[in-house]
Write an enzyme that holds these catalytic residues in place. Structure first.
Site, PDB file in Angstrom:
ATOM      1  N   SER A 266      -6.811  -1.590 -11.320  1.00 48.02           N
ATOM      2  CA  SER A 266      -5.423  -2.056 -11.212  1.00 48.02           C
ATOM      3  C   SER A 266      -5.354  -3.234 -10.264  1.00 48.02           C
ATOM      4  O   SER A 266      -6.182  -3.363  -9.363  1.00 48.02           O
ATOM      5  CB  SER A 266      -4.549  -0.935 -10.638  1.00 48.02           C
ATOM      6  OG  SER A 266      -4.826  -0.785  -9.250  1.00 48.02           O
ATOM      7  N   ASP A 267      -4.358  -4.064 -10.452  1.00 46.09           N
ATOM      8  CA  ASP A 267      -4.089  -5.010  -9.384  1.00 46.09           C
ATOM      9  C   ASP A 267      -3.571  -4.181  -8.215  1.00 46.09           C
ATOM     10  O   ASP A 267      -3.150  -3.034  -8.373  1.00 46.09           O
ATOM     11  CB  ASP A 267      -3.075  -6.073  -9.827  1.00 46.09           C
ATOM     12  CG  ASP A 267      -3.137  -7.295  -8.921  1.00 46.09           C
ATOM     13  OD1 ASP A 267      -2.693  -8.381  -9.342  1.00 46.09           O
ATOM     14  OD2 ASP A 267      -3.667  -7.169  -7.795  1.00 46.09           O
ATOM     15  N   TRP A 268      -3.615  -4.764  -7.069  1.00 45.05           N
ATOM     16  CA  TRP A 268      -3.289  -4.002  -5.841  1.00 45.05           C
ATOM     17  C   TRP A 268      -1.793  -3.688  -5.797  1.00 45.05           C
ATOM     18  O   TRP A 268      -0.976  -4.538  -5.497  1.00 45.05           O
ATOM     19  CB  TRP A 268      -3.731  -4.802  -4.622  1.00 45.05           C
ATOM     20  CG  TRP A 268      -5.128  -4.474  -4.160  1.00 45.05           C
ATOM     21  CD1 TRP A 268      -5.493  -4.057  -2.906  1.00 45.05           C
ATOM     22  CD2 TRP A 268      -6.333  -4.527  -4.922  1.00 45.05           C
ATOM     23  NE1 TRP A 268      -6.853  -3.864  -2.833  1.00 45.05           N
ATOM     24  CE2 TRP A 268      -7.398  -4.124  -4.053  1.00 45.05           C
ATOM     25  CE3 TRP A 268      -6.651  -4.863  -6.236  1.00 45.05           C
ATOM     26  CZ2 TRP A 268      -8.734  -4.048  -4.469  1.00 45.05           C
ATOM     27  CZ3 TRP A 268      -7.973  -4.784  -6.648  1.00 45.05           C
ATOM     28  CH2 TRP A 268      -8.994  -4.384  -5.793  1.00 45.05           C
TER      29      TRP A 268
END
Ligand code: GLC
Length: 745
Positions: A266-268
């Protein structure tokens, strides 16, 4: 050739597949893959449920757990696409203050794309991968390959331009280069993350043809051809579902059609749902701000969507473990391909080779947009040079978001020019204007004091005086890494140059007609003075050797060979998204915070829109001048077969008709003259960069197959229709030198 150089060249060629060489790990890749799968089976048979849950979510800002009991190492990720981010604290964005984590900043990826040199993609990836390996990182969070749909996108500088084919070609080399070090890339931000405004809430809505022809190809190339070991879901939604756990993007396309065997990260903070994360292929959750509700709590890692909440669902029998096992398998595969590979090379940090690579990529990416004789600098006649502008001195490696770096050094344009011109010409500097005097990001400071409290009129008058007293004036301005410039998390608020630079340029021109404008930015900017300024250079964010690269080109040590990876619009009205009111999105009024953004321009992005509407941009996609001239002629085409067995070989002669050695980028576009749907006037389907001595001629050969003729049909998928096609060969999308035609059956 020094032995190390010889070795690195051999390794590079091996990576390109043209030279077989015994790579550090002597195992063949197949046997290594089998070995990895066997190791995964073994470990999984011993892991507890809690251990399985433990490896699929972060344990700190940039790491996720291994299985200490079974000797499985933890996984460490690092930003960014242009250099290895300084160490941060366990659970904090701020840097930890280490003293041995400075890096080489390589040029921003728009510069890499502007080289149009696939071998440099490989060199770039190999070099930055060595730095990541040396810092013992398993995953490099890059490259970014999102298409530049609007020049206002704050992260354009991190991406590879507006064309899916060019972006894909340049991404493949980068991916292979990085992973040759036993470091995984994490191609980002999958997909349609094309603006920073409302980046967490934008719901990108694009039709299937637009998705397939424009926004997926670079990701597909990185995954299928490059062999990317991980990919990062974007923050945005796509067709109403968050990209990080989007059924269509992740299950159907990435892991279904493309057969991706790596891990989806995932993106952060991009994860929004346990259930969607479980069933829509998210494998590794990072950066979530949650205490199980929404707000960020330090060390809330057990509250992650794929931590305790997931474990409880399994314990309560509400979900099975099939999806969990697939996630764990992919994460273990990522670990065994990287940290768990006992044969991977050792890497290197801040080496001469890395600085040389950064300088070369910078030199080859600089684009000479216009030149009425002032370049290369004539050091016989030019004895006093005025350098004006904040970007001549401002450090650009700090700031701009997650790609911000702590560099071992950064040569500014002014320092690079002073060093190169020492003893040859006097260099006098004047600020010209004050833009952004800041210089800190996540605890990393530039150490510069750019404050200047004099009235703007005084600062300008000083520059005009210096210009009037000089033989040549070099204005170095553009954008920077401040918010609403070239920076993550915000888009630009205007297409124009900020800080009154247009007025400064006009004043300098009035004071001295020998004006060279050097623009530093990650994407196109308005240049209302372009018809009056005799020489214009597009100079990207070039990193540690910025000044060295620029000085090499301005003095003619290096002949510029960069070509634009995006259209340089005269105004935003020439850009499809803006002309059709399809940027920014439209906030819903249903209480959600969703912003719907319909990609109304469809496939007509960049030059595709410009040519559809017969517009004349300031500088066209693919444009770039040289200090020599080239002839492109004698194009021929041989075709065979039909349908999917169609093949064509296109040959063309390129001659350096000037007086100095140089490189030219020959671009091959395909035009479908008879089609049942509206297609772009032409589409880039090939390119080659060729270096020629004065008077030298080479024949280039391009191989095409039916894939180069296809468009995406919503019902039938990829298809090419029988009829007449043109193949156009040129040195920019608007400078076509040769056309050959054929009938496709
Ligand atoms: C950021 C960025 C992503 C980066 C990650 C870690 O928000 O979107 O590109 O790699 O978080 O810093």
């Amino acid at each position: 050739m020094k032995i190390t150089k010889f070795f690195s060249t051999v390794v590079l060629l091996a990576l390109l597949g043209t030279v077989s060489c015994s790579c550090p790990s002597s195992q063949s890749s197949d046997s290594r893959a089998d070995d990895i799968e066997a190791r995964i089976d073994d470990v999984m048979s011993k892991m507890t449920l809690h251990e399985k849950i433990g490896v699929i979510h972060a344990q700190s800002k940039f790491s996720s757990a291994g299985v200490p009991r079974l000797g499985i190492p933890e996984l460490w990720c690092t930003d960014g696409p242009h250099g290895i981010r300084p160490e941060v604290l366990w659970d904090d964005w701020n840097q930890a203050g280490w003293t041995n984590d400075s890096c080489v900043a390589f040029p921003a990826l728009t510069c890499l794309a502007a080289t149009w040199n696939q071998e440099l993609g490989l060199l770039y990836g190999k070099s930055i991968g060595e730095e990541a390996r040396y810092r013992n990182k398993a995953v490099l969070l890059g490259p970014g390959v999102n298409i530049c749909r609007t020049p206002l996108n704050g992260r354009s500088f991190e991406y590879l331009g507006e064309d899916p084919y060019l972006s894909g070609r340049m991404a493949v080399g980068y991916v292979k280069g990085v992973q040759s070090n036993g470091v995984a890339v994490c191609v980002k931000h999958y997909a349609l993350n094309n603006n920073e405004v409302d980046r967490y809430t934008t719901n990108a809505i694009a039709d299937e043809r637009t998705l397939r022809e424009i926004y997926l190809p670079a990701f597909k190339a990185a995954v299928v051809e490059g062999g990317a070991w991980s990919i990062m879901g974007g923050y945005n939604l796509f067709r109403g579902q968050h990209a990080c756990h989007n059924d269509y993007l992740m299950n159907k396309i990435l892991k279904g059609e493309w057969g991706f065997d790596g891990a989806v990260i995932s993106d952060w903070g991009g994860t929004q749902s346990t259930e969607e994360a479980i069933f829509n292929s998210l494998d590794l959750e990072y950066g979530t701000w949650t205490d199980g509700l929404k707000m960020g709590l330090t060390n809330a890692y057990d509250n992650y969507y794929m931590a305790r909440p997931y474990e409880k669902l399994i314990e309560e029998g509400k979900v099975g473990t099939k999806e969990l096992d697939d996630k764990v398998r992919r994460v273990l595969r990522l670990i065994f391909r990287t940290t768990g590979d006992k044969n991977r090379p050792f890497g290197s940090l801040c080496s001469d080779e890395h600085y040389a690579a950064a300088q070369k990529i910078g030199e080859e990416g600089i684009v000479l947009l216009k030149n009425e004789g002032l370049l290369p600098l004539d050091l016989e006649k030019t004895k006093k040079i005025a350098v004006v502008g904040e970007n001549a001195i401002k450090m650009m490696t700090v700031g701009g978001g997650s790609s911000s770096l702590k560099v071992q050094h950064e040569i500014s344009p002014l320092d690079g020019l002073k060093k190169r011109l020492a003893g040859k010409a006097e260099v006098v500097y004047a600020r010209g204007y004050v833009g952004d005097a800041s210089g800190e990001y996540n605890g990393v400071t530039t150490g510069q004091d750019l404050s200047d409290n004099r009235p703007a009129s005084v600062i300008l008058a000083e520059a005009v005086k210096v210009a009037a007293e000089s033989d040549v004036v070099i204005f170095i301005g553009g954008l920077n890494k401040a918010d609403h410039m070239d920076a993550e998390g915000s888009d630009r608020l205007e297409y124009s140059l900020p800080y009154g630079q247009n007025e400064v340029i006009e004043a300098l021109l009035a004071a001295n007609k020998n004006l060279i404008v050097v623009n530093i930015s990650g994407n196109a900017v308005a240049m209302p003075w372009a018809d009056k300024v005799p020489t214009i250079v597009q100079d990207w964010y070039l990193g540690s050797e910025a000044g060295t690269s620029l000085a090499s080109v301005l003095t003619g040590d290096v002949n510029p060979s960069g070509h634009l990876p995006m259209t340089w619009y005269a105004s935003l009205e020439q850009n499809g998204a803006h002309a059709l009111g399809a940027y920014p999105g439209v906030k819903r009024n249903d209480g959600s915070d969703i912003t719907d953004l319909e990609y109304k321009e469809g496939v007509f992005v960049g030059y595709r829109y410009v040519e559809k509407n017969n517009l004349k941009p300031l500088f066209p996609f693919g444009h770039g001048l040289s200090y020599t001239t080239f002839e492109v002629d004698n194009a021929k085409i041989k075709t065979s077969g039909s349908g999917d067995s169609f093949k064509a070989t296109v040959t063309v002669d390129v001659t350096n008709t000037g007086k100095v050695e140089g490189a030219e980028v020959v671009q091959l576009y395909v035009s479908d003259l008879e089609c049942s749907v509206e297609r772009p006037v032409k589409e880039l389907k090939g390119f080659a960069k060729v270096n020629l001595k004065a008077g030298e001629k080479q024949t280039l050969s391009f191989a095409l197959d039916s894939e180069a003729l296809k468009f995406y049909d919503e019902k039938e998928g990829w298809k090419a229709e029988a009829g007449k096609f043109d193949v156009l060969l040129g040195v920019s999308s608007a400078d076509i030198r040769q056309t050959v035609s054929f009938d496709y059956k």
